[in-house]
Design an enzyme around this catalytic site. Structure first.
Site, PDB file in Angstrom:
ATOM      1  N   ASP A   1      46.847  38.164  29.260  1.00 28.76           N
ATOM      2  CA  ASP A   1      46.851  37.998  30.715  1.00 28.76           C
ATOM      3  C   ASP A   1      48.263  38.328  31.201  1.00 28.76           C
ATOM      4  OD1 ASP A   1      44.427  36.895  29.971  1.00 28.76           O
ATOM      5  OD2 ASP A   1      44.486  35.333  31.494  1.00 28.76           O
TER       6      ASP A   1
ATOM      7  N   LYS B   1      42.466  39.617  37.551  1.00 27.69           N
ATOM      8  CA  LYS B   1      42.476  38.161  37.635  1.00 27.69           C
ATOM      9  C   LYS B   1      43.209  37.761  38.901  1.00 27.69           C
ATOM     10  CE  LYS B   1      44.485  34.293  34.982  1.00 27.69           C
ATOM     11  NZ  LYS B   1      45.064  33.886  33.685  1.00 27.69           N
TER      12      LYS B   1
ATOM     13  N   LYS C   1      38.325  37.707  36.985  1.00 25.18           N
ATOM     14  CA  LYS C   1      38.602  36.330  36.568  1.00 25.18           C
ATOM     15  C   LYS C   1      39.287  35.572  37.692  1.00 25.18           C
ATOM     16  CE  LYS C   1      41.253  33.559  33.247  1.00 25.18           C
ATOM     17  NZ  LYS C   1      42.095  33.548  32.045  1.00 25.18           N
TER      18      LYS C   1
END
Lengths: 357, 284
Positions: A189, A257, A293
């Site tokens: 991430d 995300k 996400k």
């Protein structure tokens, strides 16, 4: 200014396909600034409308299990210890020890230096199938939906690139990524450089994502999945969120995300809906499927169910798969487990009956 | 020109706010001769759940306040009640009928009950706690601590005093309460909630539900996040079933008793748990 716009950017495959020929800052800017503006009122109205769905009984039961299977169980505290990561891993494998039918979560999400402890803990729990490692080949075209169900075990996601601020030199960020990948992270991430993005230096952000994607390669030829955190709470406008989403996808993100969870507001339904629309558009354009996400601020099962509705209504139910949609959350799991217990026992449960975060 | 009276719709009291019932249901409240008085909210399962959530959230802060501070808040409730004595007297008369002097006396008794229990806030631990005699080079201290979230079924045949006499002893030690008011007298209960809301009592410490106790109490009894169940006013319900449901989740239960409960220290300590701590003795 005129010089910098002609600078060639890293030749990311998707960008080459879409922009054609040489990928330059000017071409990228033309593409991003040529995106239509977002109808903010309409977006919020749509999100509010999707929030009013009533999901009951059997559907709710299925939704609760789906939420667990889509969760990246997260601990990103300065005070994290190996012990805390081990207990997180134990919860990830068995979210409700009183009910063996509870599915495991999709992944645990930790800081890079905690990855080895997560690997050990998941291995010890037998929740670390090697079958799917190295398979992550980014966004795929048609086919093979639902392989999340066959996915063995719980994955490990590591935040990298000077999370959460993203303020470090390129060398440090890449070292951060390589370190986590070498330690066994299945997913990375990364955070984008919001400062550069907001100053309009799209090329810089683009090159950075491309470089990080490259650093996600493993020695054995496989690749860690790359999730790109846009930190929508700092992007100020919906238009920026749309641009950043396109930018991240063009540069090679497997997932986009919303947030780090360290900035307020974190994930909101309208922003997630907007990102889902970008993913839907990308699918229509290229056939590729990109994951989304939402992370941070989703604490109750009720709220999470609204996200499931938004996903199913925007990109389709096939997206309700851990390869394509995740929740980044820490306290959400407790509430979902409470709701499952309520549905199973017929009476309301309490915080004393679930694991402490 | 004549003026039309505005019939009031009484709402619930949850988490310091006055929401309508989640179910949207209300029921008409009538006086002793069947005349219409007002509408009151009919609390549902989800209202009881919301009330428990509010109580659970409020309880740590309330028990964390100093005993002196809790006492002061209870005194303040008595003061606010005194200031609105006229309104409470009128409401009791409207709901129950009878003589005005009796209704006024009930309000006075309710005020006195608040004062009586307020005084115990910083004293009950000294009386109920103990330094225990032990045979060893150490000593132990036992102190009562509040149980946590207490669900209460208020006496059904009393408009105001019954509710006060079950709620005050529960909160004085630091519990948070979800009270099911007398079904036939919700007006006094919600007016009391208006008093509580303006008395520095933190939101959520007392939550008042109106409606049918037979519908609400089972959900509170089986709720795993309720630590104690005071069934004082549940004599006409299937209270054995409630006790069984409460036992499933290890909830402390107080059985029904007729009439308005008297003011006793025992009502405070019944909703506490004894904590005993060990301490070594000095060698010199």
């Amino acid at each position: 200014m005129t010089d910098s716009t002609q600078i060639a950017l890293a030749p990311a495959e998707r960008a080459v396909r879409l922009l054609g020929g040489d990928v330059t800052e000017a071409a990228l800017r033309l593409q991003l600034e040529g995106l239509p503006g977002v109808d903010g009122v309409g977006l919020e109205q749509r999100a509010a409308a999707l929030s009013t769905r009533s999901v009951k009984e059997a559907s709710k039961r299925a939704a609760l299990d789906a939420i667990i299977g889509l969760t990246d169980l997260t601990t990103l505290e300065g005070a994290d210890t190996p012990g805390r990561v081990r207990s997180l891993a134990a919860r990830a494998v068995r979210p409700d020890p009183s009910d063996p039918s509870t599915p495991p979560v999709a992944a645990v999400c930790v800081y890079g230096d905690m990855v080895p402890y997560a690997v050990d803990a998941l291995k010890a729990a037998g929740a670390r199938g090697d079958g799917t490692r190295g398979e992550g080949d980014g966004a795929r075209g048609e086919g093979a939906p639902g392989d999340g169900a066959r996915r063995a075990g719980v994955r490990i996601a590591a935040v990298a690139t000077a999370f959460p601020s993203g303020r470090a030199s390129m060398g440090v960020k890449l070292a951060d990524v390589r370190d986590a990948v070498a330690a066994g992270a299945d997913e990375i991430d990364m955070v984008i450089d919001r400062g550069a993005f907001l100053s309009g230096r799209f090329g810089e952000v683009f090159d950075e994502i491309v470089a990080v994607a490259e650093a996600c390669r493993r020695r054995d030829g496989g690749r860690a999945h790359l999730k790109v955190i846009l930190e929508t709470g700092e992007l100020a406008t919906y238009d920026n969120v749309r641009r950043a989403s396109w930018l991240a996808i063009l540069a090679g993100a497997d997932f986009i995300k919303t947030s780090t969870g360290k900035v307020s507001p974190a994930a909101t339904l309208p922003v997630t809906l907007l990102m889902l629309e970008v993913v839907r558009d990308w699918r229509r354009l290229t056939g590729e499927r990109i994951g989304v996400k939402p992370a941070g601020g989703i604490r109750s099962a009720k709220e999470a169910i609204r996200y499931l509705v938004a996903v199913a209504e925007t990109v389709g139910e096939e997206w309700l798969d851990p390869e394509l949609f995740r929740f980044g959350a820490s306290s959400l799991l407790s509430d979902v487990v409470l709701q499952r217990q309520r549905m199973r026992s017929g009476h309301y449960s309490g915080a004393d009956y679930v694991a402490i975060d | 020109m004549t003026r039309l009276s505005v019939p009031k719709t009484y709402k619930l009291y949850i988490g310091g706010a006055f929401p309508r019932s989640e179910s949207g249901r209300t029921y008409p409240v009538t006086g002793p001769k069947g005349e219409f008085l007002a509408h009151a909210a009919s609390a549902s399962r989800k209202d009881s759940r919301d009330a428990v959530v509010a109580a659970r959230a409020a309880q740590p802060g309330w028990v964390g306040a100093s005993a002196y501070n809790r006492g002061q808040v209870l005194y303040r409730i008595a003061e606010m009640l005194e200031g609105r004595a006229q309104q409470f007297t009128d409401e009791i008369l409207a709901q129950r009928g009878g003589r005005r002097t009796l209704a006024a006396a009930e309000v006075e008794s309710a005020i006195d009950a608040w004062v009586w229990y307020a005084g115990w806030a910083d004293k009950y631990a000294q009386v109920a706690g103990n330094a225990n005699p032990v045979a060893g080079p150490y000593f132990t201290l036992s102190t009562p601590e509040p149980t946590g979230v207490v669900a209460v079924v208020a006496p059904q045949d009393s408009a105001l005093l019954g509710l006060v006499c079950v709620v005050a002893p529960a909160i004085v030690s630091g519990n948070a309460v979800v009270a099911v008011a007398a079904e036939s007298a919700p007006l006094s209960a919600i007016s009391l909630a208006e008093v509580l809301a303006t008395s520095d009592l933190p939101p959520g410490v007392v939550n008042i539900l109106t409606g049918a106790p037979a519908q609400i109490a089972p959900w509170l009894a089986s709720h795993a996040d309720v630590n104690a169940l005071d069934l004082t006013g549940a004599g006409s319900l299937e209270w054995v079933d409630l006790e069984v449901a409460a036992a499933e989740t290890l909830t402390r239960v107080r059985r029904p008793e007729p009439g308005v409960p008297p003011l006793t220290l025992e009502r405070i300590t019944a909703l506490t748990e004894v904590k005993t701590v060990w301490h070594p003795k000095s060698t010199r």
